[in-house]
Design a protein around this motif. Structure first.
Motif, PDB file in Angstrom:
ATOM      1  N   VAL A  60      -1.524 -13.869   0.322  1.00  0.00           N
ATOM      2  CA  VAL A  60      -0.249 -14.540   0.587  1.00  0.00           C
ATOM      3  C   VAL A  60      -0.305 -15.334   1.890  1.00  0.00           C
ATOM      4  O   VAL A  60       0.065 -16.514   1.940  1.00  0.00           O
ATOM      5  N   SER A  61      -0.779 -14.692   2.967  1.00  0.00           N
ATOM      6  CA  SER A  61      -0.731 -15.312   4.299  1.00  0.00           C
ATOM      7  C   SER A  61      -1.783 -16.391   4.501  1.00  0.00           C
ATOM      8  O   SER A  61      -1.548 -17.353   5.229  1.00  0.00           O
ATOM      9  N   VAL A  62      -2.940 -16.240   3.865  1.00  0.00           N
ATOM     10  CA  VAL A  62      -4.045 -17.170   4.097  1.00  0.00           C
ATOM     11  C   VAL A  62      -4.160 -18.224   3.001  1.00  0.00           C
ATOM     12  O   VAL A  62      -4.580 -19.349   3.263  1.00  0.00           O
ATOM     13  N   LEU A  63      -3.759 -17.876   1.776  1.00  0.00           N
ATOM     14  CA  LEU A  63      -3.941 -18.809   0.662  1.00  0.00           C
ATOM     15  C   LEU A  63      -2.624 -19.323   0.081  1.00  0.00           C
ATOM     16  O   LEU A  63      -2.336 -20.520   0.141  1.00  0.00           O
ATOM     17  N   VAL A  64      -1.833 -18.422  -0.488  1.00  0.00           N
ATOM     18  CA  VAL A  64      -0.651 -18.832  -1.264  1.00  0.00           C
ATOM     19  C   VAL A  64       0.341 -19.626  -0.424  1.00  0.00           C
ATOM     20  O   VAL A  64       0.721 -20.757  -0.772  1.00  0.00           O
ATOM     21  N   LEU A  65       0.774 -19.065   0.706  1.00  0.00           N
ATOM     22  CA  LEU A  65       1.802 -19.719   1.517  1.00  0.00           C
ATOM     23  C   LEU A  65       1.295 -21.014   2.172  1.00  0.00           C
ATOM     24  O   LEU A  65       1.991 -22.038   2.097  1.00  0.00           O
ATOM     25  N   PRO A  66       0.111 -21.008   2.811  1.00  0.00           N
ATOM     26  CA  PRO A  66      -0.378 -22.268   3.404  1.00  0.00           C
ATOM     27  C   PRO A  66      -0.558 -23.386   2.376  1.00  0.00           C
ATOM     28  O   PRO A  66      -0.222 -24.549   2.651  1.00  0.00           O
ATOM     29  N   ASP A  77       4.501 -29.203   7.860  1.00  0.00           N
ATOM     30  CA  ASP A  77       3.574 -28.887   8.935  1.00  0.00           C
ATOM     31  C   ASP A  77       4.200 -27.817   9.823  1.00  0.00           C
ATOM     32  O   ASP A  77       5.187 -28.063  10.518  1.00  0.00           O
ATOM     33  N   THR A  78       3.634 -26.619   9.801  1.00  0.00           N
ATOM     34  CA  THR A  78       4.219 -25.494  10.538  1.00  0.00           C
ATOM     35  C   THR A  78       4.168 -25.698  12.046  1.00  0.00           C
ATOM     36  O   THR A  78       4.945 -25.066  12.777  1.00  0.00           O
ATOM     37  N   THR A  79       3.269 -26.561  12.539  1.00  0.00           N
ATOM     38  CA  THR A  79       3.196 -26.797  13.986  1.00  0.00           C
ATOM     39  C   THR A  79       4.451 -27.484  14.518  1.00  0.00           C
ATOM     40  O   THR A  79       4.745 -27.423  15.717  1.00  0.00           O
ATOM     41  N   ASN A  80       5.200 -28.127  13.613  1.00  0.00           N
ATOM     42  CA  ASN A  80       6.428 -28.811  14.015  1.00  0.00           C
ATOM     43  C   ASN A  80       7.684 -27.984  13.724  1.00  0.00           C
ATOM     44  O   ASN A  80       8.797 -28.475  13.896  1.00  0.00           O
ATOM     45  N   PHE A  81       7.504 -26.743  13.265  1.00  0.00           N
ATOM     46  CA  PHE A  81       8.651 -25.901  12.922  1.00  0.00           C
ATOM     47  C   PHE A  81       9.397 -25.472  14.188  1.00  0.00           C
ATOM     48  O   PHE A  81       8.772 -25.127  15.196  1.00  0.00           O
ATOM     49  N   ASP A  82      10.720 -25.484  14.118  1.00  0.00           N
ATOM     50  CA  ASP A  82      11.507 -24.902  15.199  1.00  0.00           C
ATOM     51  C   ASP A  82      11.597 -23.400  14.970  1.00  0.00           C
ATOM     52  O   ASP A  82      11.048 -22.854  14.010  1.00  0.00           O
ATOM     53  N   LEU A  83      12.309 -22.699  15.861  1.00  0.00           N
ATOM     54  CA  LEU A  83      12.339 -21.240  15.805  1.00  0.00           C
ATOM     55  C   LEU A  83      13.010 -20.732  14.526  1.00  0.00           C
ATOM     56  O   LEU A  83      12.587 -19.723  13.952  1.00  0.00           O
ATOM     57  N   ARG A  84      14.042 -21.423  14.048  1.00  0.00           N
ATOM     58  CA  ARG A  84      14.689 -21.012  12.800  1.00  0.00           C
ATOM     59  C   ARG A  84      13.720 -21.106  11.627  1.00  0.00           C
ATOM     60  O   ARG A  84      13.655 -20.199  10.781  1.00  0.00           O
ATOM     61  N   SER A  85      12.972 -22.212  11.592  1.00  0.00           N
ATOM     62  CA  SER A  85      12.012 -22.406  10.505  1.00  0.00           C
ATOM     63  C   SER A  85      10.904 -21.366  10.570  1.00  0.00           C
ATOM     64  O   SER A  85      10.473 -20.841   9.535  1.00  0.00           O
ATOM     65  N   LYS A  86      10.438 -21.055  11.788  1.00  0.00           N
ATOM     66  CA  LYS A  86       9.409 -20.026  11.945  1.00  0.00           C
ATOM     67  C   LYS A  86       9.932 -18.665  11.493  1.00  0.00           C
ATOM     68  O   LYS A  86       9.218 -17.896  10.837  1.00  0.00           O
ATOM     69  N   ALA A  87      11.175 -18.370  11.850  1.00  0.00           N
ATOM     70  CA  ALA A  87      11.780 -17.098  11.451  1.00  0.00           C
ATOM     71  C   ALA A  87      11.883 -17.007   9.934  1.00  0.00           C
ATOM     72  O   ALA A  87      11.576 -15.965   9.334  1.00  0.00           O
ATOM     73  N   PHE A  88      12.296 -18.098   9.297  1.00  0.00           N
ATOM     74  CA  PHE A  88      12.425 -18.109   7.837  1.00  0.00           C
ATOM     75  C   PHE A  88      11.053 -17.987   7.179  1.00  0.00           C
ATOM     76  O   PHE A  88      10.911 -17.312   6.150  1.00  0.00           O
ATOM     77  N   LEU A  89      10.029 -18.625   7.768  1.00  0.00           N
ATOM     78  CA  LEU A  89       8.671 -18.537   7.231  1.00  0.00           C
ATOM     79  C   LEU A  89       8.157 -17.101   7.304  1.00  0.00           C
ATOM     80  O   LEU A  89       7.533 -16.613   6.349  1.00  0.00           O
ATOM     81  N   VAL A  90       8.417 -16.415   8.419  1.00  0.00           N
ATOM     82  CA  VAL A  90       8.032 -15.003   8.553  1.00  0.00           C
ATOM     83  C   VAL A  90       8.719 -14.166   7.481  1.00  0.00           C
ATOM     84  O   VAL A  90       8.108 -13.292   6.850  1.00  0.00           O
ATOM     85  N   PHE A  91      10.004 -14.444   7.247  1.00  0.00           N
ATOM     86  CA  PHE A  91      10.779 -13.709   6.245  1.00  0.00           C
ATOM     87  C   PHE A  91      10.217 -13.921   4.836  1.00  0.00           C
ATOM     88  O   PHE A  91      10.009 -12.958   4.090  1.00  0.00           O
TER      89      PHE A  91
END
Length: 508
Positions: free
Chosen positions: A295-301, A310-324
């Motif tokens: 999931v973390s290395v293949l499916v989601l990326p 591009d996850t490098t441009n994600f703000d904190l809300r987007s990062k939080a949602f991605l973790v979820f």
């Protein structure tokens, strides 16, 4: 030997050699979040030193402030930063020594060295402000000059160097105000240190109105800091003391009542386990660890790339949602593997995966939380001595510490305080612990499952504290025989951690 066992054996070795082992060893080079938490709490304390209270209540305010911040708060805070610098210098020396032994620096090692060097420079900026604030301007100037010399030796045009030059100019005699001083201070410094630097700047510039506004803003922050210190300091202390009392009560009751005590309840009662070790291995190798990688290395990326995100441009809300989302996918996949692995054994013997609402699970969960507080705190203090600030931490904790956004905090809360307790307790206490009682006594199954639970978090510094927490969770589950009890305890623990991180992170 069947083909299934060969594949399971291969996957187990593969995961140990290429995933679990490297992750744990990699965490050895990473700093613990605990060191940052201590500095964040110190920053709150520094703000609190500026609190004067309401007009006419200065005496009462001073008494409350002194009770919270102690005697000589600036010296104590300076000592905290000095210790953080010394620890960083030790870790930097270790990292450089390790780099010399390698034929080529790894990217992770280079990043670690750069981060430690930058951290040391940042601490020196702040140590200089401590020294200047206490009338040691000449020593402060020497401290800032050392930052400038280090960066010049590396031909670095770092923001820390520019800030050091600005601070040096402000506290020099005569003072010298460099261009963009105000903007650089606001960008490079935070909290109490920004306030002190700006106060010196406005005083030098004779900007009375700006200085007055700055002091008024600092009073508001200082008042909030006093309240936050009371929460993060008093609440855990009260919980710690109650927890110590509860543990003493349980031990005395165990000594007096023996097998009729709460601690001994169901202590020797194993589960009837219809599957063998192969099924246990299958659930954790294929279901838990392998699904994390997939999931973390293949499916989601791959999914994000197909969506053009591009996850490098994600703000904190987007990062939080991605973790979820990542956590939900891993949990769903692992639970599907769990179901598929035990499906042929349905219906299960009595006592498996028991969720009983009309029971004393609130009593067991809250009692377990209070008992866990002193145990985990004491083990964590020992752990700090062992790892000396290294050993890594859960990345979610760092994100939560940075969170000043209530929406992002809400997403982290759902992930850590709802999703994680349900999934992890079903897997580790609901399945693993009872399964191990086929081969081990109940106490052995509690300890073994707790150790696996701790290792699964893939941070060396968290192994001892999480094993301790896992043991309390295991005791609560085996005694209550209700999964709602450890889920509630786990949720309380993660909720308390998140709230503390948010309070400390919002301290500036």
């Amino acid at each position: 030997m069947t083909l299934k066992r060969i594949i399971l054996g291969f996957l187990t070795v593969f995961l140990l050699v290429f995933f679990i082992g490297p992750s744990l060893l990699g965490s050895w080079q990473q700093p613990q979040i605990q060191s940052r938490l201590e500095l964040y709490q110190t920053n709150l304390l520094l703000h609190a030193t500026e609190w004067q209270g309401e007009p006419g209540e200065e005496a009462n305010s001073k008494s409350l402030r002194d009770a919270l911040i102690g005697i000589e708060p600036l010296k104590n805070a300076q000592k905290q930063y000095q210790e953080a610098k010394e620890q960083a210098e030790t870790n930097l020396a270790k990292a450089k020594a390790q780099a010399e032994l390698l034929p080529a620096k790894t990217e992770q090692l280079e990043t670690t060295i750069t981060q430690l060097q930058d951290f040391i420079n940042q601490v020196d900026l702040r140590l200089g402000i401590f020294q200047a604030k206490q009338g040691e301007s000449e020593i402060a100037i020497q401290t800032w000059q050392s930052v400038i010399k280090r960066l010049e030796a590396k031909n670095s045009n770092s923001q820390s160097g520019k800030t050091a030059e600005i601070l040096l100019g402000l506290w020099n005699q005569p003072a010298q105000i460099l261009p963009s001083s105000e903007a650089t201070i606001k960008k490079s410094l935070d909290g109490w240190f920004r306030y002190q630097a700006l106060s010196q700047l406005y005083t030098t510039q004779q900007r009375e109105e700006a200085l007055s506004q700055l002091k008024a803003a600092e009073q508001e922050i200082a008042e909030q800091a006093v309240l936050k210190l009371a929460i993060v300091g008093a609440v855990p202390t009260i919980g710690f003391l109650i927890g110590v009392g509860l543990l003493l009560f349980l031990l005395i009751q165990r000594a007096i009542k023996g097998k009729d005590s709460l601690l001994a309840r169901n202590g020797d009662l194993s589960w009837s386990t219809p599957w063998d070790g192969e099924t246990i291995l299958q659930v954790f190798v294929a279901g838990f660890f392998l699904m994390q990688i997939l999931v973390s290395v293949l499916v989601l990326p791959i999914t994000l790339k197909l969506l053009g995100l591009d996850t490098t441009n994600f703000d904190l809300r987007s990062k939080a949602f991605l973790v979820f989302v990542n956590y939900l996918l891993v949990a769903a996949a692992a639970l599907l593997v769990l179901y598929g692995s035990i499906k042929s054994f349905l219906p299960l013997p009595e006592g498996w995966f028991r969720f009983k609402i009309l029971d004393k699970w609130l009593f067991w969960g809250f009692g377990g939380y209070l008992a866990a507080l002193p145990l985990v705190i004491l083990i964590s203090l020992i752990n700090q001595r062992i790892w000396q600030g290294q050993g890594g931490s859960n990345p979610l904790l760092s994100l939560a510490l940075e969170t000043k956004d209530l929406v992002a905090l809400g997403i982290f809360f759902v992930t850590a305080a709802i999703a994680a307790p349900i999934f992890e307790e079903i897997l580790f206490r609901g399945f693993l612990l009872p399964s191990l009682t086929r081969y081990l006594p109940v106490w052995g199954a509690i300890i073994t499952s707790s150790l696996i639970f701790a290792i699964a978090h893939l941070s060396l510094s968290e192994v001892l504290p999480l094993t301790t927490l896992g043991i309390v969770l295991g005791v609560v589950y085996t005694r209550s025989r209700n999964l709602l009890a450890p889920i509630f305890l786990h949720s309380l623990w993660n909720s308390g951690t998140l709230i503390s991180l948010f309070i400390l992170g919002s301290g500036g």
